[in-house]
Design an enzyme around this catalytic site. Structure first.
Site, PDB file in Angstrom:
ATOM      1  N   ASP A   1       0.867  -1.182   0.000  1.00  0.00           N
ATOM      2  CA  ASP A   1       0.000   0.000   0.000  1.00  0.00           C
ATOM      3  C   ASP A   1       0.897   1.224   0.000  1.00  0.00           C
ATOM      4  O   ASP A   1       1.965   1.231   0.639  1.00  0.00           O
ATOM      5  CB  ASP A   1      -0.917   0.020   1.224  1.00  0.00           C
ATOM      6  CG  ASP A   1      -1.920   1.167   1.144  1.00  0.00           C
ATOM      7  OD1 ASP A   1      -2.942   1.010   0.457  1.00  0.00           O
ATOM      8  OD2 ASP A   1      -1.659   2.214   1.768  1.00  0.00           O
TER       9      ASP A   1
ATOM     10  N   GLU B   1       1.056   5.621   0.252  1.00  0.00           N
ATOM     11  CA  GLU B   1       0.450   6.932   0.474  1.00  0.00           C
ATOM     12  C   GLU B   1       1.190   7.913  -0.418  1.00  0.00           C
ATOM     13  O   GLU B   1       2.415   7.812  -0.589  1.00  0.00           O
ATOM     14  CB  GLU B   1       0.556   7.349   1.951  1.00  0.00           C
ATOM     15  CG  GLU B   1      -0.122   6.394   2.911  1.00  0.00           C
ATOM     16  CD  GLU B   1      -1.601   6.172   2.637  1.00  0.00           C
ATOM     17  OE1 GLU B   1      -2.253   7.092   2.087  1.00  0.00           O
ATOM     18  OE2 GLU B   1      -2.105   5.083   2.942  1.00  0.00           O
TER      19      GLU B   1
ATOM     20  N   HIS C   1      -5.509   4.760   6.338  1.00  0.00           N
ATOM     21  CA  HIS C   1      -4.728   5.548   5.384  1.00  0.00           C
ATOM     22  C   HIS C   1      -3.264   5.694   5.802  1.00  0.00           C
ATOM     23  O   HIS C   1      -2.596   6.651   5.381  1.00  0.00           O
ATOM     24  CB  HIS C   1      -5.350   6.939   5.175  1.00  0.00           C
ATOM     25  CG  HIS C   1      -6.672   6.875   4.482  1.00  0.00           C
ATOM     26  ND1 HIS C   1      -6.837   6.538   3.162  1.00  0.00           N
ATOM     27  CD2 HIS C   1      -7.932   7.106   4.964  1.00  0.00           C
ATOM     28  CE1 HIS C   1      -8.116   6.564   2.851  1.00  0.00           C
ATOM     29  NE2 HIS C   1      -8.809   6.905   3.919  1.00  0.00           N
TER      30      HIS C   1
ATOM     31  N   ASP D   1      -2.833  -0.317   6.275  1.00  0.00           N
ATOM     32  CA  ASP D   1      -3.718  -0.705   5.164  1.00  0.00           C
ATOM     33  C   ASP D   1      -3.241  -1.998   4.494  1.00  0.00           C
ATOM     34  O   ASP D   1      -4.054  -2.821   4.063  1.00  0.00           O
ATOM     35  CB  ASP D   1      -3.789   0.419   4.131  1.00  0.00           C
ATOM     36  CG  ASP D   1      -4.599   1.614   4.642  1.00  0.00           C
ATOM     37  OD1 ASP D   1      -4.984   1.596   5.833  1.00  0.00           O
ATOM     38  OD2 ASP D   1      -4.849   2.549   3.856  1.00  0.00           O
TER      39      ASP D   1
END
Length: 572
Positions: A24, A26, A165, A170
């Site tokens: 994941d 960001e 998030h 995540d």
């Protein structure tokens, strides 16, 4: 039952042995071309167990927008001392090496990783990619969750981590979602990586619903027959694993349009388990010839094979025939088409003045000459200008050509091609070349098949991948039976049992074998493969040293040029 080594595609990779790296990211925004990565989180799992975790903040080299900072909790101060992507990406790629990448909305995460690799001049490894949101849309109904977002799925599958998030959190939640989805798809018969990747691709529901046709099939080498609702055979195939191969027809890995149509009509699949891969290949040929399934394109009409015959009469000629007869004539072939057979005949006529008329000539009743005699292409035995003895010399040369003396033809036609090329008659030279290739192919076939056709019995064996032996019994070029002996066992009792139970095969008219040409050639390829040992042979298995096979090796440059020319013409 002895299993046979298969290809990677046939056998598949069990999901329990696949290493998944669930990742994941960001980022500072939604565009990989304009925005940067601020955090990478990943979890490596295999067989339901966590093997390791990877987490790092990343300095994007630009301010983080305020709404992104509020959403993720990642601020400029947090990434101020973090590594740049030039250092973070190689570390992640090393962590993920050799794995299948998994992400929720994988297009987003993978597009950012690929863009970062391009900017930093890092080679992208080309990971297989699995998208959990795409898989969830096919497996999770809307009455179970309000949507297919990660938070909703994490609650459905009772994830131990609540997505918030942050990349590693995540990724951990996505691991639990992945395991929940794999459990569901496993109930539908998906047990390998290939099947899972195919399941996520675009396959119509009607096609996927027919996966149950493979449920009771054996995981063994053999032949499978797709049948319609009336029991008519639609398609015959072979595989080292019948069940795995049949399953693939209901996935996106099968993209042939005619196979999609066949699957829509199929209502059942019948398996035929075979002891060896050679037996499976032979049974496939026989079943295709028997049923002539409309979705098989090859091997449907073995009876259409043709032979070139040097006739037995006072003034012999070359004739294209459908079968070898017990008439003492010489034969060459078989040829796959009339065009190839006629090209082979024309090759001989280029070199020898054999008559080309089809009437039966009498040495005592002369008749008028034809145009070929006037052109010097025939000795005109029809007019009495050529005696039986003189014509017999030409026939003897033709017989030598058919029996293995292909070098005379090769030398003569190469000189002819050189002459035509020097005169810039390149198309005519190409015709001569094609005729030569057609003749040599047919002569090679007959010279290889003839010895096998005359052998009443040949028994051969080779090591199987499990350590035992694969044994085949061949009679007059036909596979009469096959068996396997277990690892560590004395193979001789199995060989004795095979010989006693093998099919009784009547002698054929050589050079034709007791099987179709395609079957006998499969048998020959198996016998000539590395590691095959001849256990016993009743007769002599030989082939002319300077025969057509040797000439064909010299023709390889010619055939290569023909293929190259055909390929060039195809792209113009």
């Amino acid at each position: 039952m002895t299993m046979v080594q298969g290809t990677f595609d046939d056998l598949g990779t069990p999901l329990s042995s696949v290493t998944f790296v669930v990742v994941d990211l960001e980022t500072t925004g939604g565009s990989p071309a304009e925005c940067g990565i601020t955090e990478i989180g990943a979890v490596k799992v295999r067989g339901g167990e966590v093997l390791g975790e990877f987490q790092t903040l990343v300095d994007p080299g630009a301010p983080i927008p305020a709404f992104i900072a509020v959403l993720t909790g990642i601020t400029d101060a947090m990434v101020a001392g973090a590594p740049r992507i030039e250092a973070a990406l190689p570390a992640f790629l090393e962590f993920a090496a050799g794995s299948v990448l998994v992400a929720h909305n994988a297009r987003f995460d993978v597009s950012f990783l690929k863009a970062a690799a391009a900017r930093t001049e890092q080679p992208w490894p080309g990971f297989p990619v699995l998208d959990t949101v795409h898989l969830a849309r096919q497996l999770v109904r809307r009455d179970e969750v309000p949507n297919h977002r990660l938070g909703s799925l994490a609650r459905l599958f009772h994830s131990r981590t609540t997505p918030d998030h942050r990349a590693l959190h995540d990724a951990r939640a996505t691991v639990d979602v992945l395991h929940g989805l794999i459990e569901r798809v496993g109930n539908l018969g998906v047990h390998s990586l290939e099947e899972l990747l195919d399941y996520t691709a675009r396959v119509s529901p009607a096609r996927r619903r027919k996966r149950h046709l493979a449920d009771d099939l054996p995981d063994a080498p053999g032949v499978y027959l797709f049948k319609d609702g009336h029991g008519h055979v639609l398609y015959v195939g072979t595989s080292v694993s019948i069940r795995t191969r049949v399953r693939s027809y209901f996935t996106a890995s099968e993209h042939r349009r005619r196979m999609g149509e066949m699957v829509r009509l199929a209502e059942s699949v019948s398996p035929v388990v075979c002891a060896t891969t050679l037996e499976a290949e032979v049974r496939e040929l026989r079943l295709i010839a028997e049923h002539k399934p409309r979705y098989n394109r090859r091997s449907r009409h073995p009876e259409k094979a043709l032979w070139v015959k040097l006739t037995v009469e006072p003034f012999p000629r070359l004739s294209v025939v459908r079968a070898v007869a017990a008439d003492g004539a010489r034969y060459v072939g078989p040829f796959g088409s009339r065009r190839a057979a006629e090209a082979a005949v024309a090759a001989v006529h280029e070199v020898l003045p054999l008559r080309q008329c089809v009437e039966r000539l009498s040495p005592t009743r002369p008749r008028a000459a034809c145009a070929l005699a006037e052109m010097g292409r025939c000795g005109a035995p029809c007019t009495g200008a050529q005696s039986l003895e003189q014509y017999a010399e030409v026939v003897e040369r033709a017989a030598r050509l058919l029996s293995g003396g292909g070098r005379e033809l090769l030398v003569a036609l190469q000189e002819r091609m050189d002459t035509l090329a020097a005169a810039q008659r390149f198309e005519d030279a190409q015709v001569v070349r094609d005729r030569l290739v057609a003749f040599v192919r047919g002569a090679t076939r007959s010279q290889r098949l003839d010895p096998l056709a005359r052998i009443p019995e040949l028994v051969a064996a080779r090591r199987s991948v499990t350590g035992g032996w694969e044994v085949v019994c061949v009679r007059h070029g036909r596979l009469a039976g096959s068996t396997t002996s277990p690892r560590g066992a004395d193979p001789m009792p199995y060989i004795a049992a095979l010989r006693a139970s093998a099919e009784v095969v009547s002698p054929p008219r050589a050079p034709a074998t007791a099987a179709t040409p395609e079957e006998s050639e499969k048998v020959l390829r198996w016998l000539e493969a590395p590691g095959v040992r001849i256990v016993d042979v009743d007769g002599a298995w030989t082939c002319p040293v300077a025969g057509a096979a040797a000439v064909r090796e010299e023709l390889e440059p010619l055939e290569a040029s023909r293929r190259a020319a055909a390929g060039f013409a195809g792209v113009r």
